[in-house]
Design an enzyme around this catalytic site. Structure first.
Site, PDB file in Angstrom:
ATOM      1  N   ASN A  11      -1.365  23.878   9.904  1.00  0.00           N
ATOM      2  CA  ASN A  11      -0.652  24.991   9.970  1.00  0.00           C
ATOM      3  C   ASN A  11      -1.462  25.942  10.402  1.00  0.00           C
ATOM      4  O   ASN A  11      -2.051  26.613   9.282  1.00  0.00           O
ATOM      5  CB  ASN A  11       0.489  25.244   9.027  1.00  0.00           C
ATOM      6  CG  ASN A  11       1.300  26.540   9.177  1.00  0.00           C
ATOM      7  OD1 ASN A  11       1.242  27.290  10.360  1.00  0.00           O
ATOM      8  ND2 ASN A  11       1.994  27.053   8.152  1.00  0.00           N
ATOM      9  N   TRP A  12      -1.813  26.697  11.441  1.00  0.00           N
ATOM     10  CA  TRP A  12      -2.680  27.739  11.764  1.00  0.00           C
ATOM     11  C   TRP A  12      -2.313  28.964  11.384  1.00  0.00           C
ATOM     12  O   TRP A  12      -3.201  29.863  11.453  1.00  0.00           O
ATOM     13  CB  TRP A  12      -3.338  27.557  13.126  1.00  0.00           C
ATOM     14  CG  TRP A  12      -4.313  26.575  13.342  1.00  0.00           C
ATOM     15  CD1 TRP A  12      -4.640  25.607  12.309  1.00  0.00           C
ATOM     16  CD2 TRP A  12      -4.864  26.355  14.457  1.00  0.00           C
ATOM     17  NE1 TRP A  12      -5.582  24.650  12.868  1.00  0.00           N
ATOM     18  CE2 TRP A  12      -6.166  25.165  14.086  1.00  0.00           C
ATOM     19  CE3 TRP A  12      -5.125  26.662  15.900  1.00  0.00           C
ATOM     20  CZ2 TRP A  12      -6.811  24.638  15.077  1.00  0.00           C
ATOM     21  CZ3 TRP A  12      -6.000  26.194  16.814  1.00  0.00           C
ATOM     22  CH2 TRP A  12      -6.869  24.983  16.486  1.00  0.00           C
ATOM     23  N   LYS A  13      -0.961  29.268  11.178  1.00  0.00           N
ATOM     24  CA  LYS A  13      -0.195  30.488  11.137  1.00  0.00           C
ATOM     25  C   LYS A  13      -0.977  31.512  11.999  1.00  0.00           C
ATOM     26  O   LYS A  13      -0.722  31.426  13.064  1.00  0.00           O
ATOM     27  CB  LYS A  13      -0.840  31.109   9.468  1.00  0.00           C
ATOM     28  CG  LYS A  13      -0.534  30.172   8.515  1.00  0.00           C
ATOM     29  CD  LYS A  13      -0.364  30.423   6.927  1.00  0.00           C
ATOM     30  CE  LYS A  13      -0.473  29.245   6.207  1.00  0.00           C
ATOM     31  NZ  LYS A  13      -0.203  29.752   4.764  1.00  0.00           N
ATOM     32  N   HIS A  97       9.304  27.262   6.539  1.00  0.00           N
ATOM     33  CA  HIS A  97       8.305  27.596   5.850  1.00  0.00           C
ATOM     34  C   HIS A  97       8.315  28.762   4.728  1.00  0.00           C
ATOM     35  O   HIS A  97       9.235  29.478   5.089  1.00  0.00           O
ATOM     36  CB  HIS A  97       6.845  28.145   6.873  1.00  0.00           C
ATOM     37  CG  HIS A  97       5.506  27.940   6.173  1.00  0.00           C
ATOM     38  ND1 HIS A  97       5.205  29.123   5.419  1.00  0.00           N
ATOM     39  CD2 HIS A  97       4.688  27.157   5.899  1.00  0.00           C
ATOM     40  CE1 HIS A  97       4.076  28.738   4.715  1.00  0.00           C
ATOM     41  NE2 HIS A  97       3.583  27.468   5.108  1.00  0.00           N
ATOM     42  N   GLU A  99       6.690  31.153   3.927  1.00  0.00           N
ATOM     43  CA  GLU A  99       6.526  32.658   4.446  1.00  0.00           C
ATOM     44  C   GLU A  99       7.588  32.870   5.351  1.00  0.00           C
ATOM     45  O   GLU A  99       8.005  34.242   5.297  1.00  0.00           O
ATOM     46  CB  GLU A  99       5.205  32.564   5.179  1.00  0.00           C
ATOM     47  CG  GLU A  99       3.991  32.481   4.452  1.00  0.00           C
ATOM     48  CD  GLU A  99       2.781  31.768   4.870  1.00  0.00           C
ATOM     49  OE1 GLU A  99       2.608  31.770   6.258  1.00  0.00           O
ATOM     50  OE2 GLU A  99       1.935  31.444   4.002  1.00  0.00           O
ATOM     51  N   GLU A 169       6.499  21.874  -0.283  1.00  0.00           N
ATOM     52  CA  GLU A 169       5.587  22.830  -0.461  1.00  0.00           C
ATOM     53  C   GLU A 169       5.828  23.936  -1.464  1.00  0.00           C
ATOM     54  O   GLU A 169       6.556  25.069  -1.383  1.00  0.00           O
ATOM     55  CB  GLU A 169       5.406  23.706   0.872  1.00  0.00           C
ATOM     56  CG  GLU A 169       4.839  22.749   2.056  1.00  0.00           C
ATOM     57  CD  GLU A 169       4.120  23.910   3.221  1.00  0.00           C
ATOM     58  OE1 GLU A 169       2.993  23.507   3.186  1.00  0.00           O
ATOM     59  OE2 GLU A 169       4.537  24.658   3.582  1.00  0.00           O
ATOM     60  N   GLY A 175      -1.864  28.767  -0.387  1.00  0.00           N
ATOM     61  CA  GLY A 175      -2.848  29.550  -0.127  1.00  0.00           C
ATOM     62  C   GLY A 175      -3.307  30.035  -1.400  1.00  0.00           C
ATOM     63  O   GLY A 175      -4.026  31.256  -1.404  1.00  0.00           O
ATOM     64  N   SER A 210      -2.586  24.191  -0.565  1.00  0.00           N
ATOM     65  CA  SER A 210      -3.693  24.109  -1.207  1.00  0.00           C
ATOM     66  C   SER A 210      -4.542  22.744  -1.034  1.00  0.00           C
ATOM     67  O   SER A 210      -5.360  22.251  -1.749  1.00  0.00           O
ATOM     68  CB  SER A 210      -4.071  24.793  -2.531  1.00  0.00           C
ATOM     69  OG  SER A 210      -3.615  26.210  -2.466  1.00  0.00           O
ATOM     70  N   GLY A 231      -2.744  24.490   5.659  1.00  0.00           N
ATOM     71  CA  GLY A 231      -3.017  25.994   5.900  1.00  0.00           C
ATOM     72  C   GLY A 231      -4.497  26.135   6.163  1.00  0.00           C
ATOM     73  O   GLY A 231      -5.116  25.539   7.148  1.00  0.00           O
ATOM     74  N   GLY A 232      -4.980  26.590   5.312  1.00  0.00           N
ATOM     75  CA  GLY A 232      -6.533  27.225   5.344  1.00  0.00           C
ATOM     76  C   GLY A 232      -7.319  25.931   5.814  1.00  0.00           C
ATOM     77  O   GLY A 232      -8.425  26.352   6.534  1.00  0.00           O
TER      78      GLY A 232
HETATM   79  C1  PEP Z   1       0.923  26.135   4.416  1.00  0.00           C
HETATM   80  O1  PEP Z   1       0.634  27.313   5.002  1.00  0.00           O
HETATM   81  O2  PEP Z   1       1.887  25.400   4.639  1.00  0.00           O
HETATM   82  C2  PEP Z   1      -0.244  25.788   3.387  1.00  0.00           C
HETATM   83  C3  PEP Z   1       0.094  24.700   2.645  1.00  0.00           C
HETATM   84  O3  PEP Z   1      -1.168  26.655   3.223  1.00  0.00           O
HETATM   85  P1  PEP Z   1      -2.516  26.295   2.451  1.00  0.00           P
HETATM   86  O4  PEP Z   1      -3.153  25.008   2.803  1.00  0.00           O
HETATM   87  O5  PEP Z   1      -3.514  27.225   2.783  1.00  0.00           O
HETATM   88  O6  PEP Z   1      -2.227  26.408   1.026  1.00  0.00           O
END
Ligand code: PEP
Length: 251
Positions: A11-13, A97, A99, A169, A175, A210, A231-232
């Protein structure tokens, strides 16, 4: 050997410039991965056509969207139509999500409408659920996830249920660098599986929060964890490749 195919979903956001995207695919091509897992990426919507082209030349990376509207067309300025995503040949959409829930106020009811709108167009959906830190500390994790599933998956048509994937999640892990332990995640994944009305055994349930190359191994050892929503760590080609390599070992 895993029971279900392992999926690594990036997920590149709201990240990655055009330059960074082309560097990502140049590096991915150089690394010549033998992918046994499914590798998926959800970029910013505006970049979907570019990524579809680049992923086509790299091969075997599916491209999806991070969100879409519950409506197909009309006076909804700035929204992304699920019908247009289907037109573009997008393979999946992330719905719910945390967010989107927390920052954009998307309710279970709206998320349910979005899910049904995607399924109508035969788009695969990754439906996200998860509790906040406060909810976990108050022992409400299962209650919260149960409600998100009950309301979010309301009226799920049986003949489209095979298009549904779930992502667990925990909000406190997204994050933050604080990953759930494999045991904590597995407990919720098993609960989610028990709540599904259709395809209990075959539905893919991803963990997100994470996930990094150094912690994915123990998560994927668990029976009900079928991959990761990342994500990251999905932004850098080396990390993304390493996540896919760890997943491929299990296939
Ligand atoms: C996400 O945005 O779905 C996520 C899991 O981010 P991260 O891996 O950075 O925690």
């Amino acid at each position: 050997m895993k029971k279900r195919e392992v999926h690594i979903v990036g997920n590149w956001k709201m990240n990655q410039s055009l330059h960074e995207i082309s560097q990502f695919f140049i590096e991915m091509t150089k690394m010549k991965m033998e992918l046994k897992c499914k590798a998926w990426i959800a970029p910013q919507a505006i970049h979907i056509p570019i990524l579809k082209e680049m992923a086509f030349t790299t091969g075997s990376i599916y491209i999806g969207a991070q969100n879409c509207s519950q409506f197909d067309s009309g006076a909804y300025t700035g929204e992304i139509s699920p019908a247009s995503l289907a037109d573009l040949g997008v393979e999946f959409v992330i719905i719910g999500h945390s967010e989107r829930r927390a920052i954009f106020g998307e309710t279970d009811e709206v998320l349910n409408q979005k899910l049904l709108a995607c399924l109508k167009h035969n788009l695969k959906v990754i439906f996200c659920v998860g509790e906040t830190l406060e909810e976990r500390q108050n022992n409400q994790t299962f209650k919260v996830v149960e409600k998100q599933l009950l309301e979010g998956l309301k009226n799920l048509p049986q003949d489209k249920a095979h298009l549904l994937m779930i992502a667990y999640e925990p909000v406190w892990a997204i994050g933050t660098g604080k990953v759930a332990t494999a045991e904590e995640a597995e407990e919720v994944h098993a609960f989610i599986r028990s709540q599904l009305a259709y395809h209990k055994d075959s539905t893919i349930i991803l963990y997100g929060g994470s996930v990094k190359p150094d912690n994915i191994g123990s998560l994927l050892q668990k029976d009900n964890i079928d991959g990761a929503l990342v994500g990251g760590a999905s932004l850098k080609p080396q990390d993304f490749k390493q996540l896919c390599t760890s997943a491929s070992v299990l296939m």
